[in-house]
Design a protein around this motif. Structure first.
Motif, short mmCIF file in Angstrom:
data_model
loop_
_atom_site.label_atom_id
_atom_site.label_comp_id
_atom_site.label_asym_id
_atom_site.label_seq_id
_atom_site.Cartn_x
_atom_site.Cartn_y
_atom_site.Cartn_z
N PRO A 28 0.68 -1.38 -0.09
CA PRO A 28 0.25 -0.05 -0.05
C PRO A 28 0.93 1.14 -0.03
O PRO A 28 0.28 2.29 -0.39
N VAL A 29 1.97 1.28 0.54
CA VAL A 29 2.85 2.30 0.46
C VAL A 29 3.44 2.91 -0.96
O VAL A 29 3.27 3.72 -1.24
N ALA A 30 3.81 1.76 -1.46
CA ALA A 30 4.24 1.81 -3.02
C ALA A 30 3.16 2.53 -3.76
O ALA A 30 3.41 3.46 -4.69
N ARG A 31 1.84 2.02 -3.57
CA ARG A 31 0.62 2.41 -4.49
C ARG A 31 0.37 4.00 -4.10
O ARG A 31 0.32 4.78 -4.82
N SER A 32 0.43 4.07 -2.71
CA SER A 32 0.23 5.48 -2.29
C SER A 32 1.15 6.51 -2.84
O SER A 32 0.96 7.57 -3.29
N VAL A 33 2.72 6.19 -2.64
CA VAL A 33 3.55 7.02 -3.32
C VAL A 33 3.61 7.28 -4.66
O VAL A 33 3.75 8.42 -5.28
N ASP A 34 3.04 6.30 -5.54
CA ASP A 34 2.82 6.44 -6.99
C ASP A 34 1.67 7.52 -7.26
O ASP A 34 1.98 7.93 -8.15
N VAL A 35 1.01 7.73 -6.20
CA VAL A 35 -0.23 8.69 -6.62
C VAL A 35 0.17 10.12 -5.85
O VAL A 35 -0.17 11.19 -6.74
N ASP A 60 -4.86 -1.57 20.02
CA ASP A 60 -6.29 -1.68 20.35
C ASP A 60 -6.56 -1.10 21.72
O ASP A 60 -7.74 -0.45 21.97
N ASN A 61 -5.70 -1.18 22.54
CA ASN A 61 -5.94 -0.61 24.20
C ASN A 61 -5.66 1.02 24.07
O ASN A 61 -5.77 1.31 25.26
N GLY A 62 -5.25 1.42 22.98
CA GLY A 62 -5.18 2.87 23.15
C GLY A 62 -3.63 3.15 23.33
O GLY A 62 -3.14 4.42 23.40
N ASP A 63 -2.79 2.45 23.65
CA ASP A 63 -1.18 2.51 23.93
C ASP A 63 -0.75 2.86 22.53
O ASP A 63 -1.05 2.46 21.58
N GLU A 64 0.27 4.00 22.53
CA GLU A 64 1.11 4.35 21.53
C GLU A 64 1.94 3.06 21.19
O GLU A 64 2.43 2.39 21.85
N LEU A 65 1.89 2.97 19.88
CA LEU A 65 2.85 1.62 19.32
C LEU A 65 4.19 2.19 18.80
O LEU A 65 4.18 3.22 17.88
N ALA A 66 5.27 1.57 18.97
CA ALA A 66 6.46 1.96 18.54
C ALA A 66 6.85 1.13 17.38
O ALA A 66 6.18 0.16 17.02
N PRO A 67 7.49 1.78 16.59
CA PRO A 67 7.82 0.94 15.20
C PRO A 67 7.99 -0.68 15.36
O PRO A 67 7.63 -1.37 14.53
N GLY A 68 8.91 -0.71 16.47
CA GLY A 68 9.12 -2.37 16.85
C GLY A 68 8.03 -3.29 17.22
O GLY A 68 8.23 -4.22 17.46
N GLU A 69 6.92 -2.63 17.50
CA GLU A 69 5.71 -3.32 18.01
C GLU A 69 4.60 -3.52 17.08
O GLU A 69 3.57 -3.83 17.05
N ALA A 70 5.17 -3.07 15.76
CA ALA A 70 4.22 -3.33 14.65
C ALA A 70 5.00 -4.28 13.53
O ALA A 70 6.20 -4.07 13.47
N GLU A 71 4.14 -5.05 12.64
CA GLU A 71 5.13 -5.47 11.62
C GLU A 71 4.02 -5.54 10.33
O GLU A 71 3.01 -5.49 10.57
N VAL A 72 4.73 -5.65 9.01
CA VAL A 72 4.10 -6.02 7.91
C VAL A 72 3.79 -7.12 7.62
O VAL A 72 5.02 -7.93 7.56
N ARG A 73 2.82 -7.77 7.49
CA ARG A 73 2.54 -9.27 7.21
C ARG A 73 2.38 -9.05 5.43
O ARG A 73 1.72 -9.07 4.88
N LYS A 74 3.74 -9.52 5.03
CA LYS A 74 4.05 -9.72 3.34
C LYS A 74 3.14 -10.66 2.71
O LYS A 74 3.05 -12.00 3.30
#
Length: 148
Positions: free
Chosen positions: A13-20, A132-146
């Motif tokens: 989705p990032v690549a497609r968004s940047v394309d536009v 989901d609980n409202g806590d701020e997510l750091a980059p290491g706490e999220a992942e892209v499932r390719k």
């Protein structure tokens, strides 16, 4: 200069968004549209962009469904460019870029424009991804499932 390859078949989705909207002028046009700019000449004065580039980017943003054209609200023969619902959904993107720039590109105390709540006049709170609980997510706490 040849156009770059389209990302329309990319599963990211990032690549497609940047394309536009990923070039300087497209993002600044969207920013100005949020600030109420509607006419070609007003975009040109605000941005200082060449007419041919502005025309191309406005056309691309209309084709992508981010802007729409309509007759000028004052009844003249001009047309106006207005954000569509899809375009308005870019507001968090513009706010995130603004907040990143405020934090990283200005010296402490250096003056810059401010984005404020129209009702209160107070600055918009910092945006951050949340769990989901409202806590701020750091980059290491999220992942892209390719895709496999």
């Amino acid at each position: 200069m040849p156009r770059r390859k389209s990302s329309s078949d990319d599963p990211c989705p990032v690549a497609r968004s940047v394309d536009v909207i990923g070039d300087r002028w497209s993002l600044l046009i969207v920013r100005d549209a949020f600030d109420g700019v509607r006419r070609f000449g007003d975009f040109q004065r605000s941005l200082g962009v060449a007419r041919n580039i502005l025309s191309d980017r406005l056309h691309q943003l209309v084709e992508a469904g981010i802007l729409a054209t309509r007759p000028a609200s004052d009844g003249t023969a001009y047309k106006e460019y207005v954000l569509t619902e899809q375009g308005e959904r870019l507001f968090p993107v513009v706010v995130a870029l603004r907040q990143w720039g405020e934090h990283h590109l200005f010296a402490q105390g250096e003056p810059h424009s401010r984005l404020v709540d129209r009702k209160t006049g107070k600055p918009i709170p910092f945006m951050a991804p949340r769990a989901d609980n409202g806590d701020e997510l750091a980059p290491g706490e999220a992942e892209v499932r390719k895709l496999t």
